[in-house]
Motif scaffolding. Structure first.
Motif, PDB file in Angstrom:
ATOM      1  N   ASP A 157       0.833  -1.196   0.000  1.00 16.42           N
ATOM      2  CA  ASP A 157       0.000   0.000   0.000  1.00 16.42           C
ATOM      3  C   ASP A 157       0.872   1.252   0.000  1.00 16.42           C
ATOM      4  N   ARG A 158       0.283   2.337  -0.475  1.00 19.71           N
ATOM      5  CA  ARG A 158       0.985   3.605  -0.422  1.00 19.71           C
ATOM      6  C   ARG A 158       1.161   4.031   1.030  1.00 19.71           C
ATOM      7  N   GLU A 159       2.329   4.544   1.325  1.00 18.63           N
ATOM      8  CA  GLU A 159       2.684   4.895   2.701  1.00 18.63           C
ATOM      9  C   GLU A 159       3.049   6.383   2.780  1.00 18.63           C
ATOM     10  N   ALA A 160       2.507   7.076   3.763  1.00 16.87           N
ATOM     11  CA  ALA A 160       2.902   8.466   3.999  1.00 16.87           C
ATOM     12  C   ALA A 160       4.294   8.483   4.622  1.00 16.87           C
ATOM     13  N   VAL A 161       5.150   9.341   4.118  1.00 16.42           N
ATOM     14  CA  VAL A 161       6.533   9.416   4.597  1.00 16.42           C
ATOM     15  C   VAL A 161       6.754  10.661   5.448  1.00 16.42           C
ATOM     16  N   ALA A 162       6.416  11.830   4.907  1.00 12.41           N
ATOM     17  CA  ALA A 162       6.654  13.086   5.616  1.00 12.41           C
ATOM     18  C   ALA A 162       5.717  14.157   5.082  1.00 12.41           C
ATOM     19  N   GLY A 163       5.357  15.087   5.940  1.00 13.16           N
ATOM     20  CA  GLY A 163       4.496  16.196   5.547  1.00 13.16           C
ATOM     21  C   GLY A 163       5.013  17.498   6.120  1.00 13.16           C
ATOM     22  N   ILE A 164       4.563  18.600   5.522  1.00 15.90           N
ATOM     23  CA  ILE A 164       5.019  19.916   5.978  1.00 15.90           C
ATOM     24  C   ILE A 164       3.905  20.927   5.755  1.00 15.90           C
ATOM     25  N   ASN A 165       3.827  21.908   6.643  1.00 17.84           N
ATOM     26  CA  ASN A 165       2.752  22.887   6.490  1.00 17.84           C
ATOM     27  C   ASN A 165       3.168  23.988   5.523  1.00 17.84           C
ATOM     28  N   THR A 166       2.304  24.966   5.344  1.00 14.91           N
ATOM     29  CA  THR A 166       2.522  25.953   4.291  1.00 14.91           C
ATOM     30  C   THR A 166       3.719  26.850   4.542  1.00 14.91           C
ATOM     31  N   SER A 167       4.043  27.091   5.796  1.00 17.31           N
ATOM     32  CA  SER A 167       5.106  28.048   6.093  1.00 17.31           C
ATOM     33  C   SER A 167       6.372  27.390   6.627  1.00 17.31           C
ATOM     34  N   ASP A 168       6.479  26.085   6.466  1.00 17.90           N
ATOM     35  CA  ASP A 168       7.717  25.364   6.806  1.00 17.90           C
ATOM     36  C   ASP A 168       8.041  25.399   8.289  1.00 17.90           C
ATOM     37  N   ASP A 169       7.046  25.575   9.151  1.00 18.90           N
ATOM     38  CA  ASP A 169       7.361  25.564  10.572  1.00 18.90           C
ATOM     39  C   ASP A 169       6.744  24.386  11.312  1.00 18.90           C
ATOM     40  N   SER A 170       6.075  23.500  10.599  1.00 11.18           N
ATOM     41  CA  SER A 170       5.600  22.262  11.207  1.00 11.18           C
ATOM     42  C   SER A 170       5.825  21.121  10.235  1.00 11.18           C
ATOM     43  N   THR A 171       6.415  20.053  10.729  1.00 10.69           N
ATOM     44  CA  THR A 171       6.667  18.881   9.900  1.00 10.69           C
ATOM     45  C   THR A 171       6.125  17.628  10.573  1.00 10.69           C
ATOM     46  N   TYR A 172       5.882  16.618   9.767  1.00 11.67           N
ATOM     47  CA  TYR A 172       5.325  15.358  10.248  1.00 11.67           C
ATOM     48  C   TYR A 172       6.098  14.225   9.587  1.00 11.67           C
ATOM     49  N   TYR A 173       6.325  13.147  10.340  1.00 15.65           N
ATOM     50  CA  TYR A 173       7.073  12.015   9.821  1.00 15.65           C
ATOM     51  C   TYR A 173       6.444  10.704  10.249  1.00 15.65           C
ATOM     52  N   SER A 174       6.553   9.714   9.377  1.00 16.29           N
ATOM     53  CA  SER A 174       6.178   8.371   9.787  1.00 16.29           C
ATOM     54  C   SER A 174       7.271   7.812  10.677  1.00 16.29           C
ATOM     55  N   ASP A 175       6.933   6.881  11.509  1.00 21.39           N
ATOM     56  CA  ASP A 175       7.916   6.308  12.425  1.00 21.39           C
ATOM     57  C   ASP A 175       9.050   5.614  11.675  1.00 21.39           C
ATOM     58  N   SER A 176       8.758   5.109  10.505  1.00 19.35           N
ATOM     59  CA  SER A 176       9.758   4.341   9.767  1.00 19.35           C
ATOM     60  C   SER A 176      10.902   5.204   9.231  1.00 19.35           C
ATOM     61  N   VAL A 177      10.700   6.515   9.139  1.00 19.86           N
ATOM     62  CA  VAL A 177      11.742   7.377   8.583  1.00 19.86           C
ATOM     63  C   VAL A 177      12.206   8.446   9.563  1.00 19.86           C
ATOM     64  N   LYS A 178      11.561   8.542  10.700  1.00 17.51           N
ATOM     65  CA  LYS A 178      11.894   9.591  11.658  1.00 17.51           C
ATOM     66  C   LYS A 178      13.357   9.486  12.070  1.00 17.51           C
ATOM     67  N   GLY A 179      14.051  10.607  12.040  1.00 16.21           N
ATOM     68  CA  GLY A 179      15.461  10.626  12.390  1.00 16.21           C
ATOM     69  C   GLY A 179      16.391  10.369  11.219  1.00 16.21           C
ATOM     70  N   ARG A 180      15.850   9.896  10.096  1.00 11.48           N
ATOM     71  CA  ARG A 180      16.681   9.631   8.909  1.00 11.48           C
ATOM     72  C   ARG A 180      16.329  10.551   7.749  1.00 11.48           C
ATOM     73  N   PHE A 181      15.075  10.903   7.640  1.00  9.74           N
ATOM     74  CA  PHE A 181      14.607  11.748   6.533  1.00  9.74           C
ATOM     75  C   PHE A 181      14.244  13.134   7.058  1.00  9.74           C
ATOM     76  N   ALA A 182      14.376  14.135   6.187  1.00 11.31           N
ATOM     77  CA  ALA A 182      13.998  15.497   6.546  1.00 11.31           C
ATOM     78  C   ALA A 182      13.266  16.149   5.381  1.00 11.31           C
ATOM     79  N   ILE A 183      12.088  16.660   5.666  1.00 10.25           N
ATOM     80  CA  ILE A 183      11.304  17.352   4.652  1.00 10.25           C
ATOM     81  C   ILE A 183      11.482  18.858   4.828  1.00 10.25           C
ATOM     82  N   SER A 184      11.545  19.558   3.713  1.00 11.27           N
ATOM     83  CA  SER A 184      11.660  21.009   3.762  1.00 11.27           C
ATOM     84  C   SER A 184      11.060  21.583   2.480  1.00 11.27           C
ATOM     85  N   ARG A 185      10.861  22.870   2.487  1.00  8.11           N
ATOM     86  CA  ARG A 185      10.320  23.518   1.295  1.00  8.11           C
ATOM     87  C   ARG A 185      10.963  24.877   1.111  1.00  8.11           C
TER      88      ARG A 185
END
Length: 129
Positions: A45-73
């Protein structure tokens, strides 16, 4: 409406790094969009990896990538990034960029419900052991 184009995928050995990019169409009011990365491996199934809000001050991560991946805009460049470090073979998948209009729903809702309305075509990431 927004059009999304991903790039940066490739093949890498375990422990390596890649940086994915997702460029939104030039006429887009990019700062209005909540953004995220998803992935889908063959037969899974498709899996959510990371999310970010409109102004780049809130991010979200799945447990499987937390600490290894970083989302930014970079809102000036209409570009979303996913920095992926310490890659594992289980990270192998097609990675998709997604967007949801932040003026309609809060970004946290899109992340919780996985209901982003706009999607790119994907970029393949392959991690070998």
């Amino acid at each position: 409406q927004v059009q999304l184009v991903e790039s940066g995928g490739g093949s890498v050995q375990a422990g390596g790094s890649l940086r994915l990019s997702c460029v939104a169409s030039a006429y887009t009011r990019y700062t209005s969009y909540c953004m995220a990365w998803f992935r889908q491996a063959p037969g899974k199934d498709r899996e959510a990896v990371a999310g970010i809000n409109t102004s780049d001050d809130s991010t979200y991560y799945s447990d499987s990538v937390k600490g290894r991946f970083a989302i930014s805009r970079d809102n000036a460049k209409n570009t979303l990034y996913l920095q992926m470090n310490s890659l594992k073979p289980e990270d192998t998948a097609m990675y998709y960029c997604a967007a949801g209009l932040g003026s309609v729903l809060p970004c946290s809702y899109y992340w919780r419900q996985r209901t982003y309305g706009y999607w790119g075509q994907g970029t393949q990431v392959t991690v070998s052991a």
